[in-house]
Write a protein that holds these residues in place. Structure first.
Motif, PDB file in Angstrom:
ATOM      1  N   VAL A 115       0.846  -1.185   0.000  1.00 41.27           N
ATOM      2  CA  VAL A 115       0.000   0.000   0.000  1.00 41.27           C
ATOM      3  C   VAL A 115       0.883   1.238   0.000  1.00 41.27           C
ATOM      4  CG1 VAL A 115      -1.713   1.312   1.298  1.00 41.27           C
ATOM      5  CG2 VAL A 115      -1.876  -1.168   1.174  1.00 41.27           C
ATOM      6  N   CYS A 116       0.587   2.163  -0.912  1.00 40.62           N
ATOM      7  CA  CYS A 116       1.421   3.351  -1.069  1.00 40.62           C
ATOM      8  C   CYS A 116       0.936   4.466  -0.157  1.00 40.62           C
ATOM      9  CB  CYS A 116       1.375   3.820  -2.504  1.00 40.62           C
ATOM     10  SG  CYS A 116       2.036   2.559  -3.573  1.00 40.62           S
ATOM     11  N   PRO A 117       1.841   5.390   0.113  1.00 41.41           N
ATOM     12  CA  PRO A 117       1.494   6.424   1.084  1.00 41.41           C
ATOM     13  C   PRO A 117       0.408   7.353   0.591  1.00 41.41           C
ATOM     14  CG  PRO A 117       3.589   6.893   0.040  1.00 41.41           C
ATOM     15  CD  PRO A 117       3.203   5.528  -0.396  1.00 41.41           C
ATOM     16  N   LEU A 118      -0.351   7.829   1.525  1.00 43.91           N
ATOM     17  CA  LEU A 118      -1.233   8.952   1.274  1.00 43.91           C
ATOM     18  C   LEU A 118      -0.327  10.149   1.223  1.00 43.91           C
ATOM     19  CD1 LEU A 118      -3.696   8.289   4.147  1.00 43.91           C
ATOM     20  CD2 LEU A 118      -4.450   8.726   1.840  1.00 43.91           C
ATOM     21  N   VAL A 119      -0.193  10.763   0.066  1.00 44.76           N
ATOM     22  CA  VAL A 119       0.755  11.854  -0.009  1.00 44.76           C
ATOM     23  C   VAL A 119       0.183  13.101   0.628  1.00 44.76           C
ATOM     24  CG1 VAL A 119       2.088  13.302  -1.522  1.00 44.76           C
ATOM     25  CG2 VAL A 119       1.789  10.893  -2.050  1.00 44.76           C
ATOM     26  N   GLU A 120      -1.002  13.438   0.214  1.00 44.60           N
ATOM     27  CA  GLU A 120      -1.701  14.578   0.782  1.00 44.60           C
ATOM     28  C   GLU A 120      -3.157  14.395   0.425  1.00 44.60           C
ATOM     29  OE1 GLU A 120      -0.957  17.987  -2.094  1.00 44.60           O
ATOM     30  OE2 GLU A 120       0.989  16.999  -1.970  1.00 44.60           O
ATOM     31  N   GLU A 121      -3.912  15.470   0.541  1.00 51.43           N
ATOM     32  CA  GLU A 121      -5.328  15.338   0.248  1.00 51.43           C
ATOM     33  C   GLU A 121      -5.581  15.002  -1.227  1.00 51.43           C
ATOM     34  OE1 GLU A 121      -8.055  15.846   2.728  1.00 51.43           O
ATOM     35  OE2 GLU A 121      -6.221  15.085   3.623  1.00 51.43           O
ATOM     36  N   SER A 122      -4.614  15.336  -2.052  1.00 55.00           N
ATOM     37  CA  SER A 122      -4.877  15.257  -3.477  1.00 55.00           C
ATOM     38  C   SER A 122      -4.699  13.843  -4.025  1.00 55.00           C
ATOM     39  CB  SER A 122      -3.945  16.216  -4.209  1.00 55.00           C
ATOM     40  OG  SER A 122      -3.256  15.551  -5.229  1.00 55.00           O
ATOM     41  N   GLU A 123      -5.664  13.422  -4.809  1.00 53.12           N
ATOM     42  CA  GLU A 123      -5.603  12.084  -5.381  1.00 53.12           C
ATOM     43  C   GLU A 123      -4.512  11.978  -6.427  1.00 53.12           C
ATOM     44  OE1 GLU A 123      -8.956   9.907  -6.810  1.00 53.12           O
ATOM     45  OE2 GLU A 123     -10.237  10.755  -5.254  1.00 53.12           O
ATOM     46  N   LYS A 124      -4.251  13.100  -7.090  1.00 54.55           N
ATOM     47  CA  LYS A 124      -3.237  13.100  -8.137  1.00 54.55           C
ATOM     48  C   LYS A 124      -1.879  12.743  -7.567  1.00 54.55           C
ATOM     49  CE  LYS A 124      -4.105  15.937 -12.156  1.00 54.55           C
ATOM     50  NZ  LYS A 124      -4.791  17.238 -12.079  1.00 54.55           N
ATOM     51  N   ALA A 125      -1.560  13.390  -6.439  1.00 54.19           N
ATOM     52  CA  ALA A 125      -0.271  13.145  -5.812  1.00 54.19           C
ATOM     53  C   ALA A 125      -0.175  11.705  -5.327  1.00 54.19           C
ATOM     54  CB  ALA A 125      -0.066  14.119  -4.656  1.00 54.19           C
ATOM     55  N   ASP A 126      -1.278  11.202  -4.802  1.00 58.25           N
ATOM     56  CA  ASP A 126      -1.315   9.802  -4.381  1.00 58.25           C
ATOM     57  C   ASP A 126      -0.984   8.887  -5.544  1.00 58.25           C
ATOM     58  OD1 ASP A 126      -2.020  10.358  -1.876  1.00 58.25           O
ATOM     59  OD2 ASP A 126      -4.021   9.470  -1.950  1.00 58.25           O
ATOM     60  N   LEU A 127      -1.594   9.218  -6.670  1.00 62.59           N
ATOM     61  CA  LEU A 127      -1.427   8.387  -7.844  1.00 62.59           C
ATOM     62  C   LEU A 127       0.028   8.391  -8.289  1.00 62.59           C
ATOM     63  CD1 LEU A 127      -2.422   6.702 -10.130  1.00 62.59           C
ATOM     64  CD2 LEU A 127      -3.176   8.766 -11.303  1.00 62.59           C
ATOM     65  N   ALA A 128       0.610   9.597  -8.364  1.00 62.90           N
ATOM     66  CA  ALA A 128       2.000   9.715  -8.803  1.00 62.90           C
ATOM     67  C   ALA A 128       2.904   8.880  -7.901  1.00 62.90           C
ATOM     68  CB  ALA A 128       2.431  11.179  -8.784  1.00 62.90           C
ATOM     69  N   ALA A 129       2.660   8.953  -6.607  1.00 64.11           N
ATOM     70  CA  ALA A 129       3.477   8.198  -5.664  1.00 64.11           C
ATOM     71  C   ALA A 129       3.306   6.703  -5.904  1.00 64.11           C
ATOM     72  CB  ALA A 129       3.082   8.547  -4.232  1.00 64.11           C
ATOM     73  N   ALA A 130       2.076   6.295  -6.124  1.00 60.75           N
ATOM     74  CA  ALA A 130       1.812   4.873  -6.333  1.00 60.75           C
ATOM     75  C   ALA A 130       2.504   4.376  -7.600  1.00 60.75           C
ATOM     76  CB  ALA A 130       0.313   4.618  -6.405  1.00 60.75           C
ATOM     77  N   VAL A 131       2.416   5.182  -8.660  1.00 63.28           N
ATOM     78  CA  VAL A 131       3.025   4.769  -9.920  1.00 63.28           C
ATOM     79  C   VAL A 131       4.536   4.638  -9.762  1.00 63.28           C
ATOM     80  CG1 VAL A 131       3.520   5.482 -12.292  1.00 63.28           C
ATOM     81  CG2 VAL A 131       1.198   5.686 -11.396  1.00 63.28           C
ATOM     82  N   SER A 132       5.147   5.578  -9.036  1.00 66.90           N
ATOM     83  CA  SER A 132       6.599   5.491  -8.942  1.00 66.90           C
ATOM     84  C   SER A 132       7.030   4.321  -8.056  1.00 66.90           C
ATOM     85  CB  SER A 132       7.226   6.828  -8.514  1.00 66.90           C
ATOM     86  OG  SER A 132       7.084   7.000  -7.137  1.00 66.90           O
ATOM     87  N   VAL A 133       6.275   4.052  -7.020  1.00 64.27           N
ATOM     88  CA  VAL A 133       6.577   2.876  -6.198  1.00 64.27           C
ATOM     89  C   VAL A 133       6.439   1.608  -7.043  1.00 64.27           C
ATOM     90  CG1 VAL A 133       5.740   1.419  -4.307  1.00 64.27           C
ATOM     91  CG2 VAL A 133       5.951   3.881  -3.975  1.00 64.27           C
ATOM     92  N   TYR A 134       5.350   1.557  -7.789  1.00 61.89           N
ATOM     93  CA  TYR A 134       5.076   0.388  -8.625  1.00 61.89           C
ATOM     94  C   TYR A 134       6.216   0.145  -9.620  1.00 61.89           C
ATOM     95  CZ  TYR A 134       2.736  -2.287 -12.332  1.00 61.89           C
ATOM     96  OH  TYR A 134       2.409  -3.211 -13.286  1.00 61.89           O
ATOM     97  N   GLU A 135       6.637   1.233 -10.291  1.00 63.92           N
ATOM     98  CA  GLU A 135       7.706   1.096 -11.285  1.00 63.92           C
ATOM     99  C   GLU A 135       9.012   0.631 -10.647  1.00 63.92           C
ATOM    100  OE1 GLU A 135       7.532   0.908 -14.411  1.00 63.92           O
ATOM    101  OE2 GLU A 135       5.391   1.400 -14.438  1.00 63.92           O
TER     102      GLU A 135
END
Ligand code: ADP
Ligand code: MG
Length: 678
Positions: free
Chosen positions: A474-494
């Motif tokens: 499970v990737c971190p909640l970056v902040e309130e923004s879903e976009k930032a969450d997504l970016a974090a998830a994608v980079s972890v995944y890669e």
């Protein structure tokens, strides 16, 4: 001056101030006097200057031994006032307030209030508030000074003045609690309490004032919840079911295990509701994996036995499909006809299901919110079960309920709610709890780790996957923004896919994928085609993958305890030992403390209680629907003893005929009120 007058009725409040107060939600005189202090400056407790500590705010009293101003740059003025009390010294500093210089004279006695810092070997207070006082005057100046949450352009003293003015010039503050209640619970009068809340003469008085005002709020909130419940019961005769017969027995025989004591008790609760006159309104709360589904299956079988249909609504397609499978197995050979309806059901099939449903050939329909769509019509719907209630609004649930005639209602949630919350959030539902998991479950080994452990953890994951097990990341909640969450998830995944685990098959799910895409990846994980599932915090509620043995959570410090516990509940569902690994770079004491609770406590109820105490009720679902957002003084967790008394009092008074409509309208906005009086 009347309570409903605009704030401009207060001396000195013009259009500009009116606008600023508006930002704080203050529009009327009543709003102003109901704007209670966040805390108080305690001017009663003078700290000797050799006993200061730099974490805190303090009051000191001393004589001025020096006043000086320096101007290190053209536009910078620093005034320093040196105070001493014979035991130590404190420097008061003021930046760019040159006029302050006139306020201080050598030899003068000064009471100063502020946060103490230790700078260059000296105690210092910046922008301290001060009162000039001779030693013999100090006694009379000792007081508690209210501190209010402010907005730009309003100073604390201004706020204090406006409120004091309003309190002094107000017509009256009417009592709103029956005198019987006030006597019985030893409550201050309302007017006195409002005064004392703003300008208490002692902590003792402040406590009594707060108690009275919290009681009042909780009294009306509980009155509303009670009315809501009565409204449901009144004139609504439910479907009165018979004691268990053959069908129930044959379903029971299909259960491959023995019910736990908790499950048995919940079943007793449900059956006695269903056999009674009033429609059931019951919430089952039970930790993930505690076995709620089988209970729902039995309740649904009972309604079928009594000649009615049942509906089971789940928040996601996968969950609906899983429930459908479980029910079909439990009903195998009993003759109960179950169907599944979701957004993915083909049109032709859907048409057929709908017609069989309307003619009463289908006994139980399982599905997603497709169930509440218009064309879905039951022949005689007798029971509605919703799983993971907080995913649905109360409105959605009610829409399903209206497809039947006062059906029995069963709500299931895996978010454990401490008794405190249940009383206030679900005051209108009866609550049954499954507190203990079925026997034989191994506790999930939970570890909090930092960066230095990462390499080891990755090796461990590899080992588990090589043994044929699966892993959630499970990737971190970056902040309130879903976009930032997504970016974090994608980079972890890669990173994981290409660098750490290239030999394994990984999948990614996140909140911005379409439901169908998400379901595809989830399905591949359920079937074991994917070994590692990387996800943002939106992992589907309740998926059952017994083969998964590791739950790895990045940035675990950003999640609430209850949320972490929910995530942890995804593993430990099979025979193999499972692990929950909480990764965090945050070394603050608070973060480490929270994560250490996770490693020590496996029980979701205990964790939820701790979570609520640490974080408050703000993040709890459903609170808006029950007026909790409108509470100004009371805190439903910390004030449980008050809540319980207020609840008792509210029920008594309402049964004595107290009319609370006007009060509720004034206090509670939105859905809560309209649900009661509609
Ligand atoms: P949840 O409460 O999270 O919905 P489920 O109903 O999905 O939990 O049950 C979790 C698992 O526990 C299922 O595989 C179910 O068959 C099993 N289970 C439920 N009750 C018992 C019991 N009394 N003894 C053994 N296993 C049980
Ligand atoms: Mg479940």
């Amino acid at each position: 001056m009347e309570l409903k007058d605009k704030v401009t009725a207060v001396k000195g409040v013009g259009p500009k101030m009116e606008e600023k107060l508006g930002r704080l939600g203050i529009h009327t005189v009543e709003d102003l006097i109901s704007y209670f202090p966040r805390k108080y400056q305690d001017w009663t407790d003078i700290t000797p200057m050799d006993a200061l500590d730099t974490e805190d705010e303090h009051v000191v009293y001393g004589r001025i031994v020096d006043v000086r101003e320096v101007r290190p740059r053209p536009r910078l003025s620093i005034i320093t006032v040196v105070l001493t009390d014979g035991r130590g010294a404190v420097n008061l500093t003021y930046f760019n307030q040159p006029w302050k210089r006139q306020a201080f004279d050598r030899g003068q006695g000064i009471l100063a209030y502020g946060k103490v810092e230790y700078v260059y070997g000296k105690y210092q207070m910046s922008n301290a508030e001060t009162i000039s006082a001779r030693p013999e005057e100090i006694q009379s100046l000792k007081k508690l000074v209210p501190v209010y949450p402010l907005t730009e352009g309003i100073r604390l003293q201004q706020m204090q003045k406006m409120i004091a003015y309003a309190l002094q010039h107000m017509d009256t503050i009417e009592e709103n609690l029956p005198s019987r209640v006030r006597m019985k619970y030893h409550l201050m009068e309302r007017k006195e309490a409002v005064y004392a809340m703003h300008f208490p003469r002692s902590w003792e008085e402040q406590k009594r004032a707060r108690y009275r005002l919290a009681f009042e709020e909780l009294f009306f909130m509980q009155a509303g919840i009670w009315l809501l419940r009565k409204k449901r019961e009144q004139g609504h005769t439910g479907i009165k079911c018979s004691p268990d017969g053959k069908l129930m027995l044959s379903v029971m025989k299909n259960i491959p295990f023995e019910l736990t004591d908790d499950q048995k008790q919940v079943l007793v609760d449900i059956e006695s509701d269903m056999e009674g006159l009033v429609p059931m309104q019951r919430l089952i709360q039970g930790d993930v994996g505690s076995g709620k589904t089988v209970i729902a299956a039995l309740a649904l079988a009972k309604i079928v036995e009594n000649g009615y249909q049942g509906a089971l609504m789940a928040p996601t397609e996968i969950l609906a499909a899983q429930h459908y499978k479980t029910l079909s197995e439990l009903y195998d050979g009993t003759g109960i006809c179950t169907e599944l309806l979701t957004g993915q059901t083909r049109a032709s099939e859907k048409k057929e299901i709908l017609s069989r449903l309307a003619s009463g050939k289908i006994d139980i329909l399982v599905g997603t919110h497709s169930l509440i769509e218009d064309p879905v019509e039951f022949a005689h719907l007798g029971m509605v079960v919703t799983d993971e209630q907080h995913r649905f609004g109360v409105k959605q649930r009610e829409r399903l309920e209206t497809k039947g005639d006062n059906p029995h209602i069963l709500v299931m949630t895996a978010t454990p709610i401490p008794r405190t919350m249940a009383l206030s959030v679900y005051g209108d539902l009866d609550v049954s709890s499954i507190r203990h998991l079925p026997p034989g479950r191994q506790p999930v080994g939970t570890y909090a780790v930092g960066r230095n452990m990462l390499a080891r953890i990755y090796r461990f994951m590899k080992k588990e996957m090589n043994m044929g097990h699966q892993v959630y990341v499970v990737c971190p909640l970056v902040e309130e923004s879903e976009k930032a969450d997504l970016a974090a998830a994608v980079s972890v995944y890669e990173e994981l896919r290409t660098k750490q685990f290239p030999e394994f098959c990984l999948g990614l799910v996140h909140g911005q994928m379409k439901a169908r895409e998400k379901d595809e990846v989830m399905e591949a994980f359920v079937q074991g085609k994917i070994q590692m599932l990387v996800a943002t915090s939106v992992i589907e509620v309740g998926v059952n993958v017994p083969n998964a043995t590791i739950m790895f959570i990045y940035g675990a410090d950003r999640f609430g305890l209850s949320q972490l516990h929910q995530l942890r509940g995804r593993v430990g569902r099979g025979k193999a030992k499972s692990y929950c690994i909480l990764y965090s770079d945050n070394t603050s004491e608070a973060a480490e403390f929270r994560l250490s609770l996770m490693t020590k406590i496996q029980d979701g109820f205990t964790l939820a209680e701790k979570d609520l105490l640490l974080r408050g009720s703000g993040e709890f679902f459903g609170t808006r629907q029950h007026g909790m957002d409108d509470l100004k003084v009371a805190n439903v967790i910390r004030d449980l003893p008050i809540l319980e008394e207020a609840r008792k009092a509210a029920r008594e008074e309402i049964s004595h005929g107290l009319d609370v409509k006007e009060e509720l309208a004034r206090r509670f906005h939105g859905e809560f009120f309209s649900r009661i009086y509609h």
